[in-house]
Scaffold this motif. Structure first.
Motif, PDB file in Angstrom:
ATOM      1  N   ALA A  34     -10.366   4.286   2.838  1.00 53.52           N
ATOM      2  CA  ALA A  34      -9.859   4.076   1.984  1.00 53.52           C
ATOM      3  C   ALA A  34      -8.632   4.624   0.580  1.00 53.52           C
ATOM      4  CB  ALA A  34     -11.035   3.456   0.691  1.00 53.52           C
ATOM      5  N   VAL A  62      -4.760   8.135  -2.736  1.00 55.97           N
ATOM      6  CA  VAL A  62      -3.835   7.717  -3.454  1.00 55.97           C
ATOM      7  C   VAL A  62      -4.136   9.198  -4.371  1.00 55.97           C
ATOM      8  CG1 VAL A  62      -3.607   7.069  -5.931  1.00 55.97           C
ATOM      9  CG2 VAL A  62      -3.193   5.445  -3.973  1.00 55.97           C
ATOM     10  N   VAL A  63      -5.688   9.307  -4.744  1.00 60.55           N
ATOM     11  CA  VAL A  63      -6.089  10.351  -5.394  1.00 60.55           C
ATOM     12  C   VAL A  63      -5.862  11.749  -5.037  1.00 60.55           C
ATOM     13  CG1 VAL A  63      -7.906  12.003  -6.085  1.00 60.55           C
ATOM     14  CG2 VAL A  63      -7.864   9.083  -6.315  1.00 60.55           C
ATOM     15  N   ALA A 123      -7.649   3.852  -2.030  1.00 62.94           N
ATOM     16  CA  ALA A 123      -7.943   4.658  -3.413  1.00 62.94           C
ATOM     17  C   ALA A 123      -8.438   5.848  -3.268  1.00 62.94           C
ATOM     18  CB  ALA A 123      -9.278   3.697  -3.702  1.00 62.94           C
ATOM     19  N   ASP A 139       1.055  -0.807  -0.098  1.00 57.72           N
ATOM     20  CA  ASP A 139      -0.148   0.224   0.157  1.00 57.72           C
ATOM     21  C   ASP A 139       0.384   1.278   0.195  1.00 57.72           C
ATOM     22  OD1 ASP A 139      -2.427  -1.044  -0.322  1.00 57.72           O
ATOM     23  OD2 ASP A 139      -2.513  -1.223   2.483  1.00 57.72           O
TER      24      ASP A 139
END
Length: 423
Positions: A302, A307-308, A304, A249
């Motif tokens: 989360a 990351v954004v 995801a 991760d």
């Protein structure tokens, strides 16, 4: 640093006949070094976390790296004057390999602090050597494109290095060995290059007062981004590890962050060439502050979403670096360029040393998320300062501005070491 259009033909020394393969050798060397550097940036906090060390140690290691970088900014010029660009490049590469070897000896935090300080000195010096070498060798007509490719290649190499963390056994010395291997490989292109040696560099002087009079926004931008860059890039893996994210991760999060540097700088730079750059700096700082707030809101959530958020956060922060540099150059004359770039480099490196120390101290009290709060405060303060300057001072006329060139705050500003003393 971008040179104003009116001064570019006077400042350039590049030879139109310089073989592109020789120029590419320097770029390839730095890209190879970036792979090892990215891996080591990710490896150290994850390894310390796996061994059960308090996250404060990882923060102290970041501070040590920044201290070494500050020394490198000051001492690289004398080194190059003594031995030349090629030998300086090889000596500094050897120091990076030595630093990685010390890390590979095992998780001994005090040794790692010293090793990363040595790395910080060497990588800062390597950037100054490589950039001044290219500035001397490349003709004005293609300098902007070459330097843009230089930065993109390095950022891409960092991303590859970050991603490599997912493939190594964290409890072994695999990562330091890979870092040493890529550092050794990086010496080969430069060792075999036929790129001519630049003339002996002049002594770069630091004159923060003069730089402030030329461009308060440029100096403030370097002070802001030095702290922002080291806070986000340095402490994100420390915090993610402390939050319990896996090795894979952390590797994904870090490897995604350079994407923001690549995708945000180009449109922001294009806009800044067509309007007052300060408006774009305000937007970038506001975006960095907003992304930091989202990072707090989704902290520990989360992967995801994180990351954004971190892609935008890192990209907006990195954009301040190149935009502030271009804005400062817009306001400088030919005779100001060396002192200005030296002073901006010093401001960037000084902030990159002081802020990690502050974050480390705050982390010991408030936890590893302290870096997010510090980054938000810095972005907001810089945004308000630039807004004040827009209200109180006039913009540089469009005809007198230079062209934006993408840069990364992971690399020092290019001090004009290649200028001959009689210039």
């Amino acid at each position: 640093m971008s040179i104003p259009r009116k001064n570019r033909t006077e400042a350039g020394q590049g030879d139109e006949s310089t073989p592109l393969i020789a120029i590419a050798s320097v770029i390839a060397s730095m890209a190879l070094i970036a792979v090892g550097n990215g891996l080591m940036f990710a490896y150290i906090p994850v390894r310390l976390g796996a061994e059960g060390f308090d996250p404060t140690w990882a923060g102290l290691i970041i501070t040590g790296l920044s201290a070494g970088g500050l020394a490198g900014c000051i001492l690289t010029g004398p080194l190059v004057r003594r031995v030349g660009h090629a030998r300086a490049f090889m000596v500094l590469s050897a120091l990076i390999a030595l630093a990685n070897a010390a890390v590979g000896a095992g998780p001994h935090p005090l040794i790692w602090i010293a090793a990363r300080a040595l790395y910080g000195f060497a990588i800062c010096g390597l950037f100054i050597v490589a950039q001044s070498w290219l500035n001397d060798a490349v003709a004005n007509a293609i300098r902007g494109r070459v330097m843009a490719f230089f930065y993109v290649a390095y950022v891409a190499g960092l991303g590859v290095g970050y991603a490599t963390l997912a493939l190594v056994d964290i409890r072994t010395a695999d990562a330091p060995l890979i870092g040493i291997a890529f550092t050794a490989l990086s010496i080969l292109p430069v060792g075999l290059t036929r790129l001519a040696q630049p003339p002996a560099p002049q002594a770069a002087s630091v004159a923060l007062g003069r730089a402030w009079r030329i461009s308060p926004v440029g100096v403030a931008g370097m002070l802001a981004v030095g702290g922002l860059s080291m806070s986000i890039a340095g402490f994100a893996p420390i915090h993610a590890t402390a939050k319990g994210y896996s090795q894979a991760d952390v590797a994904l999060l870090l490897s995604a962050m350079p994407v923001g540097t690549l995708i945000l700088q180009i449109p922001l730079g294009w806009i800044s060439d067509r309007t007052d750059r300060r408006y774009v700096l305000i937007a970038a700082a506001a975006l960095a502050a907003a992304a930091g707030m989202f990072a707090l809101g989704f902290d520990g959530g989360a992967l995801a979403a994180l990351v954004v958020i971190y892609i935008v956060w890192d990209g907006a922060s990195e954009s301040i670096y190149s935009l502030a540099s271009a804005h400062a150059a817009d306001r400088a004359g030919k005779d100001d360029m060396v002192a200005l770039s030296s002073s901006l480099l010093f401001a960037w490196s000084l902030s990159g040393f002081i802020v990690p120390g502050i974050v480390t101290a705050l982390s010991a009290v408030f936890g590893t998320q302290a870096f997010i709060y510090v980054a938000i405060v810095i972005a907001c303060a810089f945004c308000l300062f630039v807004l004040l300057r827009v209200v109180t001072t006039q913009a540089v006329p469009a005809a007198e501005t230079g062209s934006f060139a993408p840069m990364t705050a992971q690399a020092p500003l290019p001090v004009e070491l290649a200028f001959a003393p009689d210039e």
